[in-house]
Design a protein around this motif. Structure first.
Motif, mmCIF file in Angstrom:
data_model
loop_
_atom_site.group_PDB
_atom_site.id
_atom_site.type_symbol
_atom_site.label_atom_id
_atom_site.label_comp_id
_atom_site.label_asym_id
_atom_site.label_seq_id
_atom_site.Cartn_x
_atom_site.Cartn_y
_atom_site.Cartn_z
ATOM 1 N N LEU A 54 39.671 55.997 28.279
ATOM 2 C CA LEU A 54 39.695 55.558 27.256
ATOM 3 C C LEU A 54 38.191 55.438 26.760
ATOM 4 C CD1 LEU A 54 41.420 53.293 25.044
ATOM 5 C CD2 LEU A 54 40.769 51.974 26.969
ATOM 6 N N LYS A 106 43.006 53.687 30.852
ATOM 7 C CA LYS A 106 44.210 53.078 30.498
ATOM 8 C C LYS A 106 45.006 53.522 31.162
ATOM 9 C CE LYS A 106 45.478 54.471 26.268
ATOM 10 N NZ LYS A 106 45.683 54.192 24.989
ATOM 11 N N LYS A 145 49.163 50.118 27.719
ATOM 12 C CA LYS A 145 48.861 49.087 26.752
ATOM 13 C C LYS A 145 48.137 48.017 27.705
ATOM 14 C CE LYS A 145 52.300 46.637 23.982
ATOM 15 N NZ LYS A 145 52.859 46.221 23.224
ATOM 16 N N VAL A 191 44.069 48.267 32.144
ATOM 17 C CA VAL A 191 42.723 48.499 31.472
ATOM 18 C C VAL A 191 41.893 48.821 33.316
ATOM 19 C CG1 VAL A 191 40.200 48.798 30.899
ATOM 20 C CG2 VAL A 191 42.574 47.489 29.270
ATOM 21 N N VAL A 242 44.553 46.728 26.632
ATOM 22 C CA VAL A 242 43.611 47.532 25.791
ATOM 23 C C VAL A 242 43.093 46.508 24.531
ATOM 24 C CG1 VAL A 242 43.335 49.249 24.222
ATOM 25 C CG2 VAL A 242 44.987 49.517 26.030
ATOM 26 N N TYR A 256 40.436 44.128 26.119
ATOM 27 C CA TYR A 256 38.875 44.952 26.763
ATOM 28 C C TYR A 256 38.125 45.189 25.422
ATOM 29 C CZ TYR A 256 36.215 48.815 27.385
ATOM 30 O OH TYR A 256 34.554 50.160 27.419
#
Length: 137
Positions: A33, A56, A59, A62, A120, A123
């Motif tokens: 990612l 990732k 979704k 992570v 995601v 993050y």
């Protein structure tokens, strides 16, 4: 004989269709990612380089691997010291779990966040500001 051949053909077709549908499920792997490199001379004796590799899975998962490298005074090369692995996992609609694996202590740290963000989005909107940008000198 024709019924037997038709049955074999139908079984073969059903197996082929089953393989086609199972392929995307088995393909759920960690996808790269993001990557960030930070140089910080204040963390350890000598200059420190931290490489953040971000992966990732969907979704809602992570993984952030932090590799720490140190350049000792008088040296020109960075040497690898240790790795920390962080996991962001969305477990419910309003709950995200942050787990951190400390390679030095060989233990997990765990923190729970109440957020509507997917892992995601969390993050990008929180983790980078709170953890990565604070390491910059």
């Amino acid at each position: 004989m024709k019924k037997y051949a038709l049955f074999v053909l139908l079984v073969f077709f059903a197996v082929a269709v089953g393989i086609q549908f199972s392929e995307p499920v088995a393909a759920a792997k960690w996808v790269k990612l993001d990557k960030k490199v930070i140089y910080n001379p204040y963390l350890e004796p000598g200059n420190t380089k931290i490489v953040f590799m971000v992966y990732k899975k969907g979704k809602n998962k992570v993984m952030v691997k932090q590799k720490f490298y140190v350049k000792d005074p008088g040296s020109t090369k960075f040497t690898y010291r240790y790795t920390w692995t962080n996991y962001l996992t969305k477990v419910s609609k309003k709950k995200l779990i942050f787990r951190q694996w400390h390679a030095i202590d060989e233990r997990y740290g765990k923190k729970i966040f109440k957020t509507r963000y997917s892992a995601v989005k969390f993050y990008y909107r929180y983790y980078i500001k709170k953890y990565i940008n604070t390491l910059k000198p």
